[in-house]
Design an enzyme around this catalytic site. Structure first.
Site, PDB file in Angstrom:
ATOM      1  N   HIS A 152    -108.371  91.742  47.507  1.00  0.00           N
ATOM      2  CA  HIS A 152    -107.532  92.400  49.017  1.00  0.00           C
ATOM      3  C   HIS A 152    -106.752  90.733  49.572  1.00  0.00           C
ATOM      4  O   HIS A 152    -105.284  90.622  49.317  1.00  0.00           O
ATOM      5  CB  HIS A 152    -108.609  92.685  49.758  1.00  0.00           C
ATOM      6  CG  HIS A 152    -107.653  93.039  51.251  1.00  0.00           C
ATOM      7  ND1 HIS A 152    -108.387  93.165  52.353  1.00  0.00           N
ATOM      8  CD2 HIS A 152    -106.879  93.832  51.252  1.00  0.00           C
ATOM      9  CE1 HIS A 152    -108.265  93.418  53.665  1.00  0.00           C
ATOM     10  NE2 HIS A 152    -106.495  93.820  52.558  1.00  0.00           N
ATOM     11  N   CYS A 168    -115.038  90.020  54.322  1.00  0.00           N
ATOM     12  CA  CYS A 168    -113.842  89.769  56.126  1.00  0.00           C
ATOM     13  C   CYS A 168    -113.580  91.306  55.681  1.00  0.00           C
ATOM     14  O   CYS A 168    -113.010  91.520  57.622  1.00  0.00           O
ATOM     15  CB  CYS A 168    -112.328  89.626  54.722  1.00  0.00           C
ATOM     16  SG  CYS A 168    -113.360  87.346  54.709  1.00  0.00           S
ATOM     17  N   HIS A 169    -113.026  92.008  54.932  1.00  0.00           N
ATOM     18  CA  HIS A 169    -112.566  93.623  55.278  1.00  0.00           C
ATOM     19  C   HIS A 169    -113.461  94.562  54.394  1.00  0.00           C
ATOM     20  O   HIS A 169    -113.360  95.809  54.072  1.00  0.00           O
ATOM     21  CB  HIS A 169    -111.054  94.003  54.517  1.00  0.00           C
ATOM     22  CG  HIS A 169    -110.284  92.638  55.149  1.00  0.00           C
ATOM     23  ND1 HIS A 169    -110.229  91.752  54.765  1.00  0.00           N
ATOM     24  CD2 HIS A 169    -110.189  91.822  56.223  1.00  0.00           C
ATOM     25  CE1 HIS A 169    -109.289  90.769  55.112  1.00  0.00           C
ATOM     26  NE2 HIS A 169    -109.610  91.337  57.023  1.00  0.00           N
ATOM     27  N   GLY A 170    -114.277  94.514  54.120  1.00  0.00           N
ATOM     28  CA  GLY A 170    -115.939  95.747  54.075  1.00  0.00           C
ATOM     29  C   GLY A 170    -115.552  95.937  52.285  1.00  0.00           C
ATOM     30  O   GLY A 170    -115.599  97.252  52.150  1.00  0.00           O
ATOM     31  N   PRO A 207    -110.026  97.645  50.583  1.00  0.00           N
ATOM     32  CA  PRO A 207    -109.119  97.799  50.356  1.00  0.00           C
ATOM     33  C   PRO A 207    -108.425  97.242  49.839  1.00  0.00           C
ATOM     34  O   PRO A 207    -106.918  97.046  48.959  1.00  0.00           O
ATOM     35  CB  PRO A 207    -108.756  97.211  51.509  1.00  0.00           C
ATOM     36  CG  PRO A 207    -109.901  97.002  52.408  1.00  0.00           C
ATOM     37  CD  PRO A 207    -110.706  96.771  51.898  1.00  0.00           C
TER      38      PRO A 207
END
Lengths: 687, 176
Positions: free
Chosen positions: B121, B140-142, B155
């Site tokens: 990502h 950080c963003h799963g 993501p």
């Protein structure tokens, strides 16, 4: 920069911007339609040359800062490694280091041009004073930049120059401590000098904007010193001045490139290839050539405070020039006496520069004092007096009238005088590295000398063998990695040969997972291990004298060439003082000490070593190292091969430098010719 | 400029101007190259990026280690039978970035997963043995990766990259 412009772009989008920010109008009025006197000569192109050099220094400087480490322990090495490892790092460093000298050379021409043609006179006083401010900022920037490589001259130059401020009564010592950020020149000093060296060029750029603004308000002076009266006296800046300046820059680039590609160390000092050592001062502290006249004034005055005041006054006095010289005639062209005194003044400056590079003793001190008096007398006595008693020749009524009566011989003679003077000035530095009781090393015919010089691969490989079997017992080669042996322009080993060579060495690595250091076989990326763990160990094992690292030895050693050899060297590209010296020392051992020379216990007699007493015993003897290629196994051969090898370690990209230099010169010569003919065409209708 | 020519009748003056302009453009472009080229990794960085050898013998089943190669963290996982089975049970076509587990490991050494531990990502480092797929979880963003390092959720657009490596012996790999 001369008021509102009536410039109207035709493109509607540009019109939209122009109504809100008239930036194109500003450029148009300042650099396109701006009226420039028709009679400007080539001395006027130095303004454009200086702008170009400022841009060049900022560009290369910003890039060097990407690779440089401003730390006392790392600075020297980071400069050397950026030259070796970064793509075109050698080129960028040479451009920046030689660029500083070229910048000062151009600024001196620019200043002397202003002096000769009276460009400081009413209404251009502020323009002139802004110029003096730029010059002062340049000196500060140049000085701090010279400190950054953190070699011996950097360190001791920083020490000497900052100590100037200790002459100030009562607060001097506190000011010096403040400047240093410590009790001596050290890491904090280096850090702040780096920061300021990065800042000041942008201040210079800012003052240059003011300088150009003031220039465009008052209009340019010209060789005849009469203001333009009608349209016939001027031509539009573009294309006339633009193309002429472009041609000037192209010619200047030829000189600049000569230094970058062929003489990168001609203006430098060999001592600056020795890392800074706070415990040893080099025998001759000499500033860069562009400070030498002021350095001579400093040394001529026997009182510390008075010397410092004298040195700064020599620069500050320029600010008062518009009022010291009140003659109504601007140009020295029409002032027969002022013209003569101007050239005497130029000679005084050059001689002061020469003296600044000489040791402060005997006749040099007396000459320095006489010339210091002459320098100040020019401003304080000659110019005020001349403005009152001189009878100038009649000045032409207008520029167009002057052009009709023009003759070109004055320019030619000035050019010849300046080239000779410049060469003398540039070379005077070389003299500073005076002999110290050593015999001059004999010259050799090196394969790497000259504009097409290349390293002899066989000599590099044999030299590596000599280093490995003999020198490496005491001397390190810390800047060289094993991988370098396979680099283009080097000894030419294959990747497999390099890996095999490296694996013979034991390299200390770690810590491992247990937190312990361990030894492993060398890899291509490792550097040559040094024979001693630290300098103290090296000293203890060698009778008190630490054997120097050999990576840069051929660039860190030199000897004085004397007048007029240093002038000839500029044209013949002789750059091999270092290799000649190293080869001579290796062969200069003699068992029989000549009469009158005493060699202390534990030292050996060497004919070429300064002072003759060297701590290193005779390292090479016939038959000591065997060669596979059937080369003679003699001391002379060993010396030559190992010196060639050490030249390569000091300058691994030399072949690339000379090759690119040749290409650049071909291009620049063609380009300069094209610019010349274009300039002629553009100006065809204007003469 | 007082050039009084037209395109139909090129003059010597036009030729000169074009030649000079072209020379300036070529020279300027060539001079630009060193200033751009210097940004690339220097010779010492390239040399330091040479292949490294990693001894796998101390890594027990179910354990993983992190080594660095060219400044990038490399996860070396000694996968359990369960992890391998999970990775191979999932239909490849249903994955966001379809790739079979066999294509991501060296045959005969199926228990060893070697991936660059950088989330595809935005470059954070995923944590091993976290998330819903017995693989990696990026805090950080799963983004969630499975036991083969393939993106399963979140993501990130692609699977964790497999670095170039070879088995020098059964217990030693060379990365690079």
């Amino acid at each position: 920069m001369s008021g509102p412009s009536d410039y109207q772009p035709s493109n509607p989008a540009l019109q939209w911007i122009e109504r809100r920010l008239p930036i194109m109008g500003l450029v148009h009025s300042s650099f396109v339609v701006y009226p420039t006197p028709r009679n400007l000569n080539y001395w006027w192109t130095f303004g454009a040359i200086l702008s170009f050099m400022l841009g060049m220094q900022i560009l290369t400087g910003v890039i060097l800062a990407m690779h440089y480490t401003p730390h006392a322990d790392l600075a020297f090495k980071s400069v050397e490694l950026l030259v070796r490892d970064v793509n075109y790092g050698w080129l960028l460093r040479n451009m920046h280091a030689c660029g500083a000298s070229m910048f000062f050379f151009a600024v001196y021409v620019h200043m002397l041009r202003g002096l000769y043609y009276g460009s400081y006179k009413e209404p251009r006083e502020v323009l002139w004073i802004l110029g003096v401010i730029i010059y002062l900022l340049m000196m500060a920037t140049g000085f701090m930049g010279y400190v950054l490589p953190w070699g011996q001259m950097s360190f001791w130059g920083a020490t000497v120059i900052t100590n100037l401020f200790s002459a100030i009564p009562y607060v001097g010592e506190s000011i010096v401590t403040l400047l240093w950020g410590g009790y001596s020149v050290g890491n904090p000093t280096l850090n702040r000098f780096f920061s300021l060296h990065y800042l000041l060029p942008f201040l210079i750029a800012g003052v240059v904007v003011l300088h150009v603004w003031a220039l465009h308000v008052a209009g340019q002076n010209n060789p005849d010193g009469v203001e333009p009266k009608t349209e016939k006296d001027t031509v539009p800046f573009t294309p006339h001045a633009t193309i002429k300046d472009g041609f000037g820059v192209a010619c200047f680039l030829l000189l600049y490139a000569w230094f970058i590609f062929y003489m990168p160390n001609y203006l430098g000092d060999a001592d600056n290839y020795i890392p800074a050592n706070p415990g040893v001062t080099p025998p001759h502290i000499v500033p860069e050539w562009y400070y030498l006249p002021f350095y001579a004034i400093l040394r001529s005055i026997p009182n510390k405070l008075a010397g410092v005041i004298g040195m700064f006054s020599a620069i500050i006095i320029l600010c008062f020039l518009p009022w010291l010289d009140s003659a109504r005639t601007r140009s020295s062209k029409y002032r027969p006496l002022a013209k003569q005194f101007f050239w005497i003044f130029v000679a005084v400056c050059i001689l002061l520069g020469y003296l600044g590079a000489q040791p402060p003793e005997g006749i040099y001190v007396i000459a320095g004092r006489v010339l210091t008096v002459c320098y100040f007398a020019y401003f304080l006595i000659v110019l005020p007096l001349l403005s009152r008693i001189e009878k100038p020749r009649p000045v032409p009524n207008s520029i167009s009238e002057a052009i009709l009566a023009k003759s070109g011989k004055a320019v030619a003679s000035i050019a010849v005088a300046l080239v000779a003077a410049g060469a003398l000035f540039l070379g005077s530095l070389q003299d500073a590295r005076a002999e110290e009781g050593g015999t001059k090393p004999p010259g050799n015919s090196w394969s790497f000398a000259g504009p097409f010089g290349k390293y002899d691969r066989g000599a590099l490989q044999r030299g590596l063998k000599v280093y490995k079997e003999v020198c490496s017992n005491c001397h390190g080669l810390s800047l060289i990695a094993f991988r370098n042996l396979g680099d283009p322009g080097g000894p030419g080993y294959s990747t497999a040969q390099v890996a095999a060579f490296a694996s013979d060495y034991k390299i200390k690595d770690g810590p491992n997972d247990q937190g312990e250091m361990f030894e492993r076989p060398g890899r291509a990326a490792d550097y040559f291990p040094s024979p001693f763990p630290n300098e103290q160990a090296a000293r203890a094992a060698n009778g008190g004298a630490a054997p120097p690292d050999l990576s840069l030895i051929t660039k860190a050693r030199s000897y004085g060439r004397g007048f007029p050899m240093f002038l000839i060297d500029f044209f013949s590209q002789y750059q091999e003082q270092g290799p000649d010296y190293v080869a001579a020392v290796l062969q200069g051992f003699e068992d029989k000490v000549p009469e009158g020379v005493t060699i202390p216990e534990g030292s050996y007699y060497n004919k070429y070593f300064p002072g003759h007493a060297i701590k290193m015993p005779k390292p090479l003897s016939d038959g000591q190292v065997t060669f596979d290629d059937g080369s003679p196994t003699t001391v002379a051969q060993y010396a030559k091969d190992v010196t060639t090898f050490l030249m390569w370690t000091a300058e691994p990209h030399m072949e690339a430098r000379k090759r690119l230099g040749f290409q650049v010169f071909i291009f620049l010569i063609i380009f300069a010719f094209l610019m010349y003919f274009t300039k002629k065409k553009v100006w065809a209708d204007s003469h | 400029m007082t050039t009084a020519s037209s395109a139909d009748h090129p003059t010597r003056r036009d030729f000169l101007f074009v030649a000079t302009g072209a020379a300036a453009a070529v020279g300027g472009a060539a001079a630009l190259w060193p200033f751009i080229s210097q940004m690339n990794p220097d010779a010492s960085t390239i040399a330091a990026g040479a292949p490294i050898e990693v001894d796998l013998s101390p890594v027990a089943e179910g354990q993983d280690i992190k080594v660095f190669w060219r400044g990038k963290p490399i996860y070396i996982s000694h996968r359990t039978k369960k992890q391998i089975d999970e990775a191979r049970a999932v239909p490849v076509a249903s994955l966001p970035d379809p790739q079979s587990d066999e294509a991501r490991v060296k045959s005969g050494h199926d228990q060893w997963l070697v991936v660059i531990g950088i989330c595809t990502h935005l470059g954070c480092i995923p944590i091993a043995h976290e998330g819903n797929y017995d693989g990696f979880f990026c805090p950080c963003h799963g983004s969630q990766y499975d036991s083969s390092g393939r993106i399963r959720q979140g993501p990130a657009p692609a699977n964790l990259a497999v670095p170039p490596y070879t088995f020098v012996s059964d217990t030693k790999i060379q990365i690079g």
